[in-house]
Structure formats: structure tokens, C-alpha cells
Enzyme design. Structure first.
Site, PDB file in Angstrom:
ATOM      1  CG  HIS A 154      -1.970  -1.062   1.230  1.00  0.00           C
ATOM      2  ND1 HIS A 154      -3.252  -0.884   0.783  1.00  0.00           N
ATOM      3  CD2 HIS A 154      -1.904  -2.354   1.634  1.00  0.00           C
ATOM      4  CE1 HIS A 154      -3.937  -2.014   0.930  1.00  0.00           C
ATOM      5  NE2 HIS A 154      -3.138  -2.916   1.432  1.00  0.00           N
ATOM      6  CE1 TYR A 179      -2.209  -4.749   9.333  1.00  0.00           C
ATOM      7  CE2 TYR A 179      -2.094  -2.594   8.303  1.00  0.00           C
ATOM      8  CZ  TYR A 179      -2.504  -3.910   8.274  1.00  0.00           C
ATOM      9  OH  TYR A 179      -3.191  -4.402   7.198  1.00  0.00           O
ATOM     10  CG  ASN A 222      -7.962  -4.120   1.020  1.00  0.00           C
ATOM     11  OD1 ASN A 222      -7.290  -3.145   1.345  1.00  0.00           O
ATOM     12  ND2 ASN A 222      -7.473  -5.347   0.980  1.00  0.00           N
ATOM     13  CG  HIS A 260      -2.550  -1.352  14.823  1.00  0.00           C
ATOM     14  ND1 HIS A 260      -2.588  -2.639  14.329  1.00  0.00           N
ATOM     15  CD2 HIS A 260      -2.282  -1.476  16.142  1.00  0.00           C
ATOM     16  CE1 HIS A 260      -2.362  -3.483  15.321  1.00  0.00           C
ATOM     17  NE2 HIS A 260      -2.178  -2.806  16.423  1.00  0.00           N
TER      18      HIS A 260
END
Ligand code: HEM
Length: 755
Positions: free
Chosen positions: A118, A405, A190, A382
């Protein structure tokens, strides 16, 4: 056409977005000292608070540079930043030059590691207003009726590097940070409701397979290569997500027109501790729409920042993107199944027809960042950032994410204190007893950062499980042997890929066939292609046969028995009408276009909430006999059909005559060939205009024309082509067509290919 006094157009009441500064740049370098300019009105910045969350009463630009005069980082004014300190004008540079060394050293370290996935993204500020409809199943304060919460959103692609183009075929990240009164809640989702893998331990594998191949580091930002298809054809739980990626969802038209999904099943907890399983959905008010593959490929050359520009232009011109947050709810039963679907399997959806999406609030993006690096690059999401009333489930993909994360952000953001970066700070006070480390911004007082203590008066104190705002994990029973295994229900890898395929319209299916054929056609390894064809045979015989035909390979037999689930019409993007806010309409004009008519068309487009961009043979301004001037936003050299949702021809710019001086037209082969390239009624018209028309036609866009502009159409008629006597009528007729996104009928017409 040339008007030396272009300041006239500054009074234009239609905002044309994209100007870099808050004031127009002057011709000469300004020399009168003045303080730094404020941010543009469409920009916002993280709220002003201390590193420990105390709100400060300060202007939003309080962190921006403030001095009228250039200084060093220590605040010392420097009279010259153009010359190094040298031993004479022709002499060597002196190591004593602290300004040179500070400036170069800082520049040397301006880049930080990009996100491992990403990396390419775009962010914006906004607000979330809760409807209160989830308040009965979650105690989260930000879900109470009419609660308003500030948010920061980052959209992204997954595979490409930070500088990669926007319109690649890929999954898109849709990450939302809610700065709630009970701490930050991150919904890190997403634009597709399923994922490639069922267990986080496979994430490095799918990442390595999808990223550029290590030997040559190509291809950039593509899944169309051997290692990706090698992995997904062997690890077939990826097939459902791959199907989404090969569908039109893989190439969104805009971040404003993209759905979002939390993917995993989460657990909402009410005030009495009762739990409900939910899946989160973001529904864009403008509907979910996509590019056509050829268009996407052209976009990536013509405007690699297409989605980023689109988002910021829309915000700047007042077309604020809106998304409704919705939930599907399921009883929190012991087996965590719903209608035979395992809710812990992130490769499965629950069709909306079985569990409707219930709206719970509205997200509005209303401001661009003030500084991209400080905000969009440094934001750290996160999935473990949860607030009371929201808890996780045992989805093994989510469980792994809960570790990953923070771990990656320690490296990316240079140490453990990234929660203190302005965009990451909660909007409530914190007292975490975390101390020291790289880039510590807080100046902690006290002497006892440990519990229990008496030295600091016992502070900080524990709220207690029943206290206001206390986060208490759901006391879920855990039992079983330690094993490296998945439940048997995770073994079905194909039935939902088939469900998706069968839910598509013919046009959408044709796009999917073309996408598989294109991507596999880019692979070198025949074995990889053949193996993926077996996976397709397990999904649908027609799909498999069509792709095999395109690849010139045999059609394999399926290796599993095919099961049919009822199609889910909600998965198709076609068949409805949507608001046209922020749609971009190009208006092509020539020297003879009546400027009052052009002005009326611009305003008619603006009144519909769309953005009119004027395209003329050259840049500059169109000046009427009465001296009024209209700015040209694109010349025939800079305009590309793919920038526009619709094009209107209000003139037919002719093939340029011999250029009196060097010009782009005089060296453009298309223009030189113009007279002969297109025989028939279209000849005499600048071929770049014909090309714009041809592309808009091929990509099933709405096309309008009035007056002389009708000549450009060269007699072409059919669905989505509007010609009118008057100028503004063209806009009236165009809007309902544009509300359907594309002229789908044109793609279905006999003899017209769908890709
Ligand atoms: C449902 C599956 C997943 C979704 C929806 C998802 C979504 C996202 C999103 C949206 C981002 C970008 C956040 C931003 O804009 O800064 C991101 C970044 C990232 N994801 Fe995931 N992801 C998933 C699975 C995983 C898994 C299984 C792992 C690893 C175990 C993982 C590791 C990462 C990492 C390391 C980053 C970069 C974070 C950073 O540098 O700040 N993701 N993911």
C-alpha cells in the site's frame, strides 16, 4: 485568443481546481518581505494538540513555517541561500559553511522507507456523522445518534511502489482513522470484501508473489506476471479475490466511486456486554464505477496521478465525496457460521440478499491535506486500534494483522513514537507511561512512569472495567489443541468465485474474460497458465473456455465438482442511476464558438455539480468582442479523452495551418497527417479532436455536440450521442445518461467489442 491581461479570469465564479498556491504567482520574483501565505481554503491539517493529546487553542497553520525571512533550523536569518561559502568567487567551498551542510544533510534524509505494501496512496480529512442506528448493538460513543467524529482517510493501491501510477489493476486500500472521544478507531479495509489468503502467515508469500519479480524488479504495480499467477494458481484460496481483481473493481474510476469493506467479521458489544457479529461496508453516494481497461492503460501514461488529482480536485471544487457506513449483522453463535458461510473465513462474503447492509452513518471528505508527507505519508493505521464497543474475532488473518502494523511502522516511521506525529495523535488526552525512544516529542513530567507507584501520587490510575470509556475484551472461551491447521470449512476455494462470476452482467463478464486473458497472456510460463486454467475450470466452464481460447491453450477438465450458489445482483455495478457530482466534462471549442453560449454551457455544467473544462487549440484565454475572457483549461496538446467523463463539442477546431513559428502542432505527426488520415466529412478537422471523439466513443462515454461541433461527429449517431440546436440543452440531455456512468448500450451493440 491571446490576452495579456489574464487576471480578468481570476474573477471566474466557477472554481477550476488544481492551482498550486493560494494566490496566483507573479511574473517577477517577489522581493517585498511578507509572511508565509496561508493554506488554500480546501486544505486542512491535523488538529492542534500536544504529543499527549491535550487540545491547544491555535490556528490550523500553527505548525507551518512562520518567519517572513529565511532562517536556519535554529532560527538564524540567512541573507543568501543561493551561493555556498567559498574562498573567493572561483575558490573551493569551505567546510565551515554550516548553512550548506544543514541544507544538504537534511535533503539527503528527506525520504523515509515507503510502506511495504500500500505504498502508493492519497489521503483526505473529513467528518463522520453517526445515524445512531448501531447504538443498540455497540456502546462505541462515536456510534451514538448524531455523534460527529473527525476522520482521516487514506486510499491506496497495494502492489506498486510509492511513485507508481494510480489506475493499475489492483486491490485498493480504504483505511479510515476515526478520532473518537474514546481514542482512535481504525477501520483498515479494502475495496474488495475478500482477501487472497485465510491466514496471516501467508502474507509474506502473497506479497512476494505480487510485487515486482526480484531478479529484474519488473513489472511495476501489476499482477500480470508469472510469480503472481504461479502463487494464486497453486494457493487456490486466492481465487475468489483474484476474480474480484480481474473484474471492473480492480480499476476504479475514482476513489469517490469505490466501495470499502472491513472484510473480517468484527464483534460489536453493547452496554450490557451482549455481542453481535458484523461486517463493515462503505457505500459511496456516487455509486461504484470503474474504468475500462484500455482507458486505464491510457490514464497511467497521460496522468499517473489520476485518482489523487480526482480526489483533490473534487474536494477543491466543493464536490465532497460521501460514503455511507453500513453493517451486516449476524448472531454471535458458537459456530460463527451464517447460512452455511464461515464468518471467520476472509475469502468469503455474505451476499447482501442474505444479510442486508444497514446504514449506520455518513462519512464526508471535506479537506485535502496541507502537507502530503506530514499527513498522508506519516499516517499509521492499525486494525488493533479499537474503541470500547468494537472487538475482533478469531479470523486468523485478522489475528496476524494485529501484530504486523505496529511492527512495520517502527521501521517506517523511525522508532516507537509515531503515535505522536500530528496526524496519528488521538484527539483525547493520553497517559500511556511509554517513555523515551527516537523522536520523542512529549516532555513528560513526573518521575515514576510505572505502576504501581506512590512517587507520582499513584498517577495514572486505572479506570476499572465498569468505568467510563474502559476497553474490556470480550471474554470469549478459548479451547483446543495447539495445531497448525485450518477448519474444514476453509477448504472450499471456488464456490464464491463462481457466485461472483454468475452475478455479473454480460458486459462485466466480458471484461473479466479479457482481464484474465490479458494477465495470463503476459506470463511466460505455459505451466502457470495451464494451472490457472484448471482453477478457472473449477469456477465456470464458459469463463475457462473463453480465456483458454484467448491464450491459445486447451480447455482443461475441472478437478472439483462445481456447486451453484444463488447469484447476488448487488455485486453488479450496472443498472442504476447515480448523482453526477464532480463528473468532469470537457468542452471542445474553436475560434468561432459563441462565447456567451460557452459561458452558458459552463454554468449549466457547474449547476449540476460537475466540473467544466474548456479545451481549445492552444492554451490561454478566449476573448470576446466585449473584452470578456474565458480561461482555457486544456489545449489540444494537453487534453486526453480519458480525463473526461463526457465530452461536448461546441466547435470543430480545424487542422492548423503552417505554423509561423515552431509549435507543437507543427511537429505532431497526427496533425501533419490530418488531411489524409480521415477521409470523409471529418477531414479538415484537427485529427486530435477526432481522436478525442473516437476514444470517448470507444470507451462508451456520453458525447454531446451543438452548433459547429456537430461536424466532429462525422454523422455518427447512436446511444449516448446527443446533438442539440441550442447549447445548454446538450447539458440537460447529457446528465441522465452520465448518471448511468457509461453508455452501456453502446458496448452491447452488435459489432462493437466490449473491451
Ligand atoms: C483483510 C486483509 C487486509 C486488508 C484489508 C489490509 C489493508 C491494508 C491497508 C488499507 C493498508 C494501508 C494503510 C494505509 O493507507 O496506510 C495496509 C497496509 C499494510 N498491511 Fe494490510 N491488509 C490486510 C492484510 C494484511 C496482513 C495479513 C498483513 C500482515 C500480516 C498486512 C500487513 C500490512 C502492512 C505491513 C502494511 C503497511 C503498514 C504501514 O506501513 O503503515 N496486511 N493494509
Amino acid at each position: 485568443m491571446i490576452n495579456d491581461d489574464q487576471s480578468q479570469t481570476n474573477g471566474d465564479d466557477i472554481t477550476i481546481p488544481g492551482a498550486p498556491g493560494v494566490e496566483p504567482a507573479s511574473l517577477e520574483e517577489p522581493t517585498s518581505p511578507r509572511p508565509p501565505l496561508p493554506p488554500k481554503p480546501d486544505q486542512s491539517a491535523p488538529v492542534i494538540g500536544t504529543a499527549t493529546g491535550k487540545r491547544l487553542d491555535a490556528e490550523p497553520d500553527a505548525r507551518a513555517q512562520a518567519s517572513t525571512y529565511l532562517t536556519t533550523s535554529q532560527g538564524v536569518r540567512m541573507p543568501d541561500t543561493d551561493h555556498s561559502l567559498k574562498a573567493g568567487p572561483r575558490g573551493p567551498v569551505l567546510i565551515q559553511d554550516h548553512h550548506l551542510r544543514e541544507k544538504i544533510t537534511h535533503f539527503d534524509h528527506e525520504r523515509i522507507p515507503e510502506r511495504v505494501v500500500h505504498a502508493r496512496g492519497t489521503g483526505a480529512h473529513g467528518v463522520f456523522r453517526s445515524y445512531g442506528t448501531a447504538a443498540n448493538i455497540s456502546r462505541a460513543a462515536f456510534l451514538a445518534a448524531d455523534a460527529e467524529t473527525e476522520v482521516f482517510v487514506r486510499f491506496s493501491t497495494v502492489v506498486g511502489f510509492r511513485g507508481s501510477p494510480d489506475a493499475v489493476r489492483d486491490t485498493r486500500g480504504f483505511a479510515v482513522k476515526f478520532y473518537t472521544d474514546e481514542g482512535n478507531f481504525d477501520l483498515v479495509g479494502n475495496n474488495m470484501p475478500v482477501f487472497f489468503i485465510q491466514d496471516a502467515i501467508k502474507f509474506p508469500d502473497v506479497g512476494h508473489a505480487a510485487k515486482p519479480e526480484p531478479a529484474r524488479e519488473i513489472p511495476q504495480a501489476q499482477s500480470a506476471h508469472d510469480t503472481f499467477w504461479d502463487f494464486v494458481s497453486l494457493h487456490t484460496e486466492a481465487q475468489h479475490h483474484v476474480m474480484w481483481q480481474m473484474s471492473d473493481r480492480g480499476i476504479p474510476r475514482s476513489y469517490r466511486m469505490m466501495e470499502g469493506f472491513g472484510i473480517h467479521t468484527f464483534r460489536l458489544v453493547d452496554i450490557d456486554g451482549k455481542t453481535t457479529l458484523v461486517k463493515f461496508h462503505w457505500k459511496p453516494k456516487l455509486g461504484a464505477h470503474s474504468l475500462i481497461w484500455e482507458e486505464a492503460q491510457m490514464v497511467n501514461g497521460a496522468d499517473p496521478d489520476y485518482h489523487r488529482r480526482d480526489l483533490y480536485d473534487a474536494i477543491e471544487s466543493g464536490a465532497f465525496p460521501e460514503y455511507e457506513l453500513g453493517i451486516q449483522t449476524f448472531p454471535d453463535t458458537e459456530d460463527q457460521m451464517f447460512e452455511g458461510i464461515d464468518l471467520l473465513d476472509p475469502t468469503k462474503i455474505v451476499p447482501e440478499e442474505l444479510a442486508p447492509v444497514q446504514p449506520i452513518g455518513l462519512l464526508t471528505l471535506n479537506a485535502a491535506p496541507t502537507n502530503f508527507f506530514a499527513e498522508v505519508e506519516q499516517v499509521a493505521f492499525h486494525p488493533g486500534h479499537l474503541v470500547p464497543g468494537i472487538d475482533v474475532t478469531n479470523d486468523p488473518l485478522l489475528q496476524g494483522r494485529l501484530f504486523s502494523y505496529i511492527d512495520t511502522q517502527i521501521t517506517r516511521l523511525g522508532g516507537p513514537n509515531f503515535a505522536q506525529i500530528p496526524v496519528n495523535r488521538p484527539h483525547v488526552e493520553t497517559n500511556d507511561m511509554l517513555r523515551d525512544g527516537l523522536h520523542q516529542h512529549a516532555v513528560h513530567a513526573g518521575n515514576a512512569p510505572y505502576k504501581p507507584n506512590s512517587i507520582d501520587g499513584g498517577c495514572p490510575f486505572m479506570i476499572g472495567a465498569a468505568g467510563e470509556g474502559a476497553y474490556v475484551e470480550v471474554p470469549e472461551a478459548v479451547h483446543g489443541d495447539k495445531v497448525r491447521e485450518s477448519p474444514a470449512t476453509f477448504e472450499d476455494h471456488f464456490s464464491q468465485a463462481r457466485l461472483f462470476w454468475r452475478s455479473m452482467t454480460r458486459v462485466e463478464q466480458a471484461h473479466i474474460i479479457n482481464a484474465y486473458t490479458f494477465e495470463l497472456g503476459k506470463c511466460y510460463e505455459k505451466g502457470v497458465k495451464e494451472r490457472q486454467l484448471v482453477a478457472l475450470a473449477n469456477i465456470d466452464a464458459k469463463l475457462c473456455a473463453s480465456v483458454a481460447a484467448g491464450l491459445g491453450l486447451h480447455v482443461p477438465d475441472p478437478t472439483v465438482s462445481i456447486t451453484d450458489a444463488a447469484p447476488s445482483p448487488a455485486l453488479s455495478q450496472l443498472g442504476k442511476s447515480w448523482p453526477v457530482d464532480g463528473r468532469v466534462v470537457g468542452i471542445i471549442v474553436d475560434e468561432n464558438t459563441d462565447l456567451s453560449e460557452l459561458e452558458a454551457v459552463r454554468h449549466a455544467i457547474d449547476e449540476q455539480g460537475m466540473l467544466p473544462l474548456v479545451i481549445a487549440a492552444t492554451g490561454g484565454e478566449l476573448v470576446g468582442t466585449d473584452g470578456t475572457a474565458i480561461s482555457v483549461q486544456r489545449s489540444l496538446l494537453t487534453a486526453k479523452s480519458v480525463e473526461f467523463d463526457a465530452v461536448i463539442f461546441g466547435g470543430a477546431p480545424p487542422v492548423p495551418g503552417p505554423a509561423p513559428t515552431f509549435s507543437s502542432a507543427s511537429v505532431d505527426a497526427k496533425v501533419a497527417a490530418g488531411e489524409t488520415a480521415k477521409p470523409g466529412a471529418g477531414s479538415g478537422i484537427d485529427p486530435r479532436v477526432r481522436m478525442l471523439f473516437d476514444e470517448a466513443f470507444r470507451h462508451a462515454k456520453v458525447i454531446g455536440a451543438w452548433g459547429d461541433g456537430i461536424q466532429v461527429l462525422d454523422g455518427v449517431t447512436g446511444p449516448g450521442i446527443v446533438t442539440t440546436e441550442g447549447s445548454t440543452e446538450v447539458v440537460t440531455e447529457l446528465v441522465p445518461l452520465l448518471a448511468e456512468h457509461r453508455v452501456w448500450k453502446r458496448l452491447r451493440a452488435p459489432g462493437v467489442t466490449v473491451a
